[in-house]
Design a protein around this motif. Structure first.
Motif, PDB file in Angstrom:
ATOM      1  N   MET A  56       0.686  -1.153  -0.087  1.00  7.59           N
ATOM      2  CA  MET A  56       0.015  -0.094  -0.027  1.00  7.59           C
ATOM      3  C   MET A  56       0.848   1.265   0.079  1.00  7.59           C
ATOM      4  SD  MET A  56      -3.412  -0.905   2.532  1.00  7.59           S
ATOM      5  CE  MET A  56      -2.444  -2.139   3.680  1.00  7.59           C
ATOM      6  N   TYR A  64      -6.225   2.953   0.091  1.00 10.33           N
ATOM      7  CA  TYR A  64      -6.895   1.660   0.578  1.00 10.33           C
ATOM      8  C   TYR A  64      -7.423   1.936   1.964  1.00 10.33           C
ATOM      9  CZ  TYR A  64      -4.047  -0.915  -2.902  1.00 10.33           C
ATOM     10  OH  TYR A  64      -3.841  -1.316  -4.156  1.00 10.33           O
ATOM     11  N   TRP A  72      -7.942  -5.274   3.102  1.00 12.73           N
ATOM     12  CA  TRP A  72      -8.035  -3.840   2.539  1.00 12.73           C
ATOM     13  C   TRP A  72      -8.693  -3.918   1.210  1.00 12.73           C
ATOM     14  CZ3 TRP A  72      -4.385  -6.298   5.170  1.00 12.73           C
ATOM     15  CH2 TRP A  72      -4.037  -5.775   6.678  1.00 12.73           C
ATOM     16  N   SER A  74      -9.485  -0.805  -2.290  1.00 11.02           N
ATOM     17  CA  SER A  74      -9.515   0.497  -2.657  1.00 11.02           C
ATOM     18  C   SER A  74     -10.284   0.419  -4.156  1.00 11.02           C
ATOM     19  CB  SER A  74      -8.154   0.623  -3.300  1.00 11.02           C
ATOM     20  OG  SER A  74      -7.900   1.867  -4.188  1.00 11.02           O
TER      21      SER A  74
END
Length: 181
Positions: A56, A64, A72, A74
């Protein structure tokens, strides 16, 4: 002779009518094995979380979000739709699976368009929860620790044991169970 035979028989019957003695359970100390397993799983999760945190950091173009479900995600494309899939809705979606080095494992063409009735059919846990976070037209990237996808078995083909994965998912359509939803 008959009297001694009957008395012998009577004594034998009285002795054989004892209650059975219960066996005591064998005591096995498995708490150390359980503790070792718990420690192993905690360290495995921590290692995979660190891998995703590094990933990330290097992906500065995406923001994220940590989900409540232990992964996680996004949005690569976020639509203005506001309807999220609910229990018994049918969703049509496509996805690709990558390893943490962004190497393609399964392409969208290999997998095809999938249909899933929310909370009524079995799919991997991470994807089951991830689809509930999406609207029609959304395209999202999910970072799933191994225990949220194929875990300690892998898929017995291309996905290894305890392999964390990246899913790129597009939600194509939601067929609502009830129009009142």
């Amino acid at each position: 002779m008959r009297l001694s035979f009957y008395s012998y028989f009577l004594i034998l019957m009285m002795l054989s009518c004892n209650n059975p003695q219960p066996r005591k359970p064998i005591l096995r100390k498995s708490s150390s094995t359980m503790q070792e397993s718990v420690q192993y799983n905690k360290s495995l999760i921590a290692i995979q979380e660190n891998i995703f945190k590094e990933l990330m950091k290097t992906d500065s173009l995406n923001n994220y979000i940590a989900s409540d479900y232990g992964f996680w995600y996004s949005f690569n494309l976020k639509t203005e739709n506001t309807y999220f899939p609910k229990t018994e809705d049918e969703v049509l979606y496509s996805y690709e699976i990558f390893d943490v080095n962004n190497q393609l494992i399964y392409s969208e063409n290999e997998i095809g368009i999938q249909s899933y009735i929310v909370d009524k059919e079995e799919i991997v846990e991470g994807l089951r929860e991830g689809l509930k976070l999406m609207n029609v037209g959304d395209n999202a990237t999910f970072l799933f620790p191994s225990h949220k996808v194929f875990g300690y078995l892998g898929d017995q083909n291309k996905i290894r044991v305890n392999q964390p994965l990246i899913y790129k998912v597009q939600l194509i359509k939601i067929n609502k169970k009830n129009e009142s939803n």
